[in-house]
Scaffold this motif. Structure first.
Motif, mmCIF file in Angstrom:
data_model
loop_
_atom_site.group_PDB
_atom_site.id
_atom_site.type_symbol
_atom_site.label_atom_id
_atom_site.label_comp_id
_atom_site.label_asym_id
_atom_site.label_seq_id
_atom_site.Cartn_x
_atom_site.Cartn_y
_atom_site.Cartn_z
ATOM 1 N N GLU A 1 5.086 -8.975 2.302
ATOM 2 C CA GLU A 1 5.087 -8.412 0.955
ATOM 3 C C GLU A 1 5.306 -9.503 -0.086
ATOM 4 O O GLU A 1 4.723 -9.479 -1.185
ATOM 5 C CB GLU A 1 6.165 -7.340 0.830
ATOM 6 N N PHE B 1 1.302 -3.139 0.182
ATOM 7 C CA PHE B 1 0.875 -3.395 -1.185
ATOM 8 C C PHE B 1 0.337 -2.103 -1.803
ATOM 9 O O PHE B 1 0.165 -1.098 -1.131
ATOM 10 C CB PHE B 1 -0.214 -4.476 -1.200
ATOM 11 N N ILE C 1 -4.995 -3.203 -4.018
ATOM 12 C CA ILE C 1 -5.213 -4.498 -3.366
ATOM 13 C C ILE C 1 -6.601 -4.600 -2.755
ATOM 14 O O ILE C 1 -7.196 -5.672 -2.684
ATOM 15 C CB ILE C 1 -4.133 -4.769 -2.291
#
Length: 856
Positions: free
Chosen positions: A337, A375, A379
């Motif tokens: 992350e 995410f 993304i």
């Protein structure tokens, strides 16, 4: 489709009057640096360089030549991974393998199953071989000879010894009617070996009464139709991608300004060549690639230029290829992350790395899709699929590969049909990097948002979490080292009974690394390895076939080490009752009782509440006493890279910490990449001997009820059983350990030693970095390591006074001194420690030690 081109010398007769022999070469791919030698074997048989041995065989090819008066046709085929199920073999390879029998009509007379001498087969080879041979829709073994390939002369005695030592090889040969031949593929001048092989093949033809392997014409037509449809869809996808690029390129040529500084983040599974991809893009060795087996544990950032354009590239840790998000460790999830936050306000492109060396099946697709959930959904709008191992395609196009697998279609479509192929082995090819940069620019032009915007507040939270975790890990390591020193002082004398052997029981779920640990401890590959739970589920539909504990022994110069591996369970299920029964059976195999239970926990995975419940349930029949003999054994230590194991312990949270507390905070780290290294095994034996000293016996379900009288100044005429006495002593030490935990920290922070990296495993090498990185350890090196541990054990076991400096119950796999004469001073006032306990002050550490020795 497959190539039917025939090769023959000009002027040589191709008359049908010559006896014909049609051969298909089949088998697995190279493993641990050992190539299969299929193409080389075909060249040796035909006496010509008709098959290209410098590249991977990506499609089946037929070649023909007159040899010893016979018209011989040889068909070379793509290989599969020896230990992987068929679903991991790309669909295109499966089609080519099936097509091979149609290249030599009316069908092959003989299959040569090519196996390189020295390849150590496990039982996982058998189901893999069975499934791949089912591609031919009928029995293959009756037409098969096992062809052992070597690159140097080898004696028949060694071949027979290898076969005798490997149950899988014996099974394969039995299925093939014990037909075998040895071919030296480095000696083309030796035509006698070829002549003898042809004679053996003619014997097989005679045994089958001249009937070739049955070929179904309708099956051939179905394969042709499947290939045709794939090619049509591939052409449509390519056209769509080209038109999409032309449209975006027109915007750029129309004058739209491009960013002069591109920020890229690379994500993907482990073994997918993420770091190599970063190096290829930057044109330098910016990121370490599998150094000493280490994985990328932390996000790394590096910069460079490509044709005057500045590039910032972030390399991130990978997830285990088929792990769900829930089974990935908290440490890895946080780092993955974090990757997008290292180039604020956000990266221009996410490069999702997918390796072409294995099929993108449902489990692989699920792993990718779940980890992308770390995410925001946006993304995908900034993501390009980057295919590594471009050499794997051979003459096939990447579009054909995409259309052959639903998982790849889903991923590429999710990324808006954006994809690129890299061959990281070809560092000099700048065109592939240039085209990738162009595709990134085109994606940037066509996107509503110029980059994937990150949440700056979340970036601060991640950094705060990491900093807090690192501090807690350092504190935990210091506390455990402090405890270790006290335990050495208390239990530093010789064991009450001489230790002439070490008996170990391995306990843990399937694919946790139990077999790997047993092999490392014994310095020999005696336990079969498994690492794919998806595969095991298919194999274990009837789990009753996998219920028996296995025992192997090693001799360290007179000190016998016994290792019992107990059956595992699937970590996402409650262990069945028979697991407990078999654990009891495993204990009985360590008569008169095991010295230690190693509870195996893989660092590559998360440790959940269910995992803790499962271990407690499995050990319950052995009573609470069993925890005195337990130690947590962390496997897959390479997952730590240069981090201390305490970082994993801290970030995994309370469930793992509860398990360690039940085990007296005893733990150790093993790594397969250090297979053959004596140091980790010495340290493990140190800690086991410490458990023996502390318990003054091995584990037994038969609790002795000898009675002891306390010294007069402690109690009046109170009689304690041995069990009660041991309980009091353990309670005392628990209070000591608790007090050590609460002891105020010193002002200075000592340097932190880190856990070593590790593992040599059966993973096929897919990343396309350096071909030898997964090479096997030589028998000579293993023997040297074994002898060093044997000498160390002999010196410690057979002296009248055992070491006072070899007990290390708590500390991780750090390189502490192994000298026996080391005297350790307690680093704090003993009286101040004992004021925190209910025990009278006069019960100092040394008093406890003397009291304990006088009691037996």
């Amino acid at each position: 489709m497959a190539n039917k081109t025939e090769a023959s010398n000009s002027g040589q007769s191709q008359s049908n009057n010559h006896p014909q022999l049609r051969i298909v070469l089949i088998g697995g791919r190279e493993l641990n640096g050992i190539g299969s030698g299929k193409s080389s074997a075909g060249n040796i048989i035909l006496g010509q360089n008709v098959f290209n041995t410098s590249i991977r065989t990506a499609q089946s090819e037929a070649r023909q030549q007159e040899v010893f008066g016979r018209q011989i046709t040889v068909v070379d085929t793509p290989g599969w991974w020896w230990f992987f199920p068929r679903e991991n073999t790309p669909k295109l390879d499966q089609i080519e393998i099936q097509s091979s029998v149609h290249l030599c009509p009316p069908g092959p007379n003989v299959f040569l199953l090519v196996i390189p001498v020295g390849l150590n087969f496990s039982t996982l080879t058998i189901p893999s071989l069975k499934k791949h041979l089912e591609l031919f829709n009928t029995d293959v073994f009756s037409h098969t000879i096992v062809l052992f390939t070597v690159v140097a002369p080898v004696s028949d005695k060694r071949i027979e010894s290898n076969i005798k030592a490997n149950a899988t090889l014996k099974w394969i040969l039995h299925q093939c009617g014990d037909r075998k031949h040895v071919l030296n593929i480095s000696n083309r001048d030796d035509r006698d070996q070829v002549k003898l092989l042809i004679e053996k093949m003619e014997t097989v033809v005679g045994q089958n009464r001249g009937r070739p392997f049955s070929v179904d014409v309708s099956h051939e037509n179905a394969l042709r139709e499947e290939i045709k449809l794939l090619e049509e869809r591939a052409s449509q996808r390519k056209d769509k991608a080209q038109k999409q690029r032309q449209k975006l390129r027109a915007l750029i040529e129309g004058g739209k300004a491009l960013p002069q500084h591109l920020k890229l983040v690379i994500i993907g599974a482990q073994y997918a060549a993420r770091s190599s991809t970063g190096n290829t893009i930057l044109g330098k060795n910016a990121f370490e690639v599998n150094k000493n087996g280490n994985k990328t544990m932390r996000c790394q950032i590096n910069q460079g230029f490509f044709q005057e354009k500045q590039l910032t590239v972030v390399d991130s840790p990978g997830w285990f290829y088929n792990h769900t998000l829930q089974t990935t460790s908290e440490m890895d999830k946080l780092e993955i992350e974090k990757s997008v936050h290292l180039c604020p306000p956000g990266p221009h492109a996410i490069l999702l790395v997918i390796v072409l060396a294995t099929a993108i099946n449902q489990s692989y697709k699920r792993a990718v899709s779940r980890h992308m959930m770390l995410f925001r959904e946006e993304i995908w709008k900034h993501t390009i699929v980057v295919f590594t191992r471009g050499d794997w395609l051979g003459v096939k196009t990447v579009e054909e590969r995409i259309e052959s697998e639903e998982g790849l279609q889903w991923l590429v479509n999710k990324c808006g049909n954006r994809y690129h192929v890299l061959n990281n082995m070809d560092k000099s090819n700048k065109t592939q990097v240039k085209e990738l940069i162009e595709k990134i620019e085109e994606m940037w032009v066509g996107s509503e948002d110029p980059y994937y915007e990150v949440d700056l507040n979340r970036a601060e939270q991640i950094e705060a979490e990491k900093e807090a975790g690192d501090k807690m890990a350092i504190r935990l390591k210091r506390i455990n080292e402090r405890k270790s020193r006290v335990l050495k002082e208390v239990y530093g004398g010789a064991p009450r009974q001489p230790v002439t052997d070490i008996r170990i029981v391995l306990v843990g779920p399937k694919c946790s690394g139990k077999s790997m640990a047993g092999n490392i401890i014994l310095f020999k590959e005696m336990f079969d390895l498994a690492f794919d739970t998806t595969r095991l589920r298919e194999m274990c539909e009837d789990q009753s076939n996998y219920t028996t504990p296995l025992k192997h022994e090693g001799n360290f110069d007179g000190v016998k080490v016994s290792v019992v591996e107990t059956p595992g369970w699937f970590s996402d299920q409650t262990p069945p009752d028979w697991i407990r029964e078999q654990l009891l059976h495993g204990v009985s195999m360590c008569s008169p009782g095991p010295h230690v239970f190693l509870l195996v926990v893989p660092i590559s995975s998360s440790f959940t509440k269910e995992d803790l419940k499962a271990l407690v349930k499995v050990l319950k029949p052995l009573s609470e006493r069993v925890w005195r003999y337990c130690m947590v054994l962390f496997t897959w230590g390479d997952w730590l890279s240069d981090l201390p194991v305490e970082n994993y312990i801290v970030r995994e949270g309370k469930e793992l910490q509860k398990l360690l507390e039940k085990c007296g905070n005893r733990y150790h780290v093993l790594s397969p990449y250090r297979f053959g290294d004596p140091v980790p095994v010495k340290e493990l034996f140190q800690k086991i001997i410490g458990i023996v000293k502390r318990n003054d016996q091995h584990f037994t379900t038969d609790v002795k009820q000898r009675k002891f009288q306390l010294l007069p100044w402690l109690a009046k005429e109170h009689i304690l059983t041995e069990e009660e006495w041991k309980k009091r002593e353990n309670e005392l030490m628990e209070q000591v350990m608790k007090a050590l935990t609460e002891e105020p920290e010193e002002g200075s922070v000592p340097s932190v030693r880190v856990a070593e990296s590790m593992d040599d495993t059966k993973f096929p090498y897919m990343s396309g970095d350096v071909a030898s990185e997964y090479g096997s350890i030589s028998e000579f090196r293993n023997q040297q390591a074994h002898d060093r541990v044997a000498e160390w054990l002999r010196n410690r076991m057979k002296r009248s006074e055992a070491s006072s400096g070899i007990v290390s119950d708590c500390a991780s796999s750090t390189h502490e001194t192994l000298d026996e004469g080391l005297q350790v001073e307690v680093p704090f006032p003993v009286n101040s420690l004992f004021t925190k306990m209910k025990t009278p002050l006069r019960m100092s550490v040394n008093t406890a030690n003397v009291l304990r020795r006088n009691s037996f």
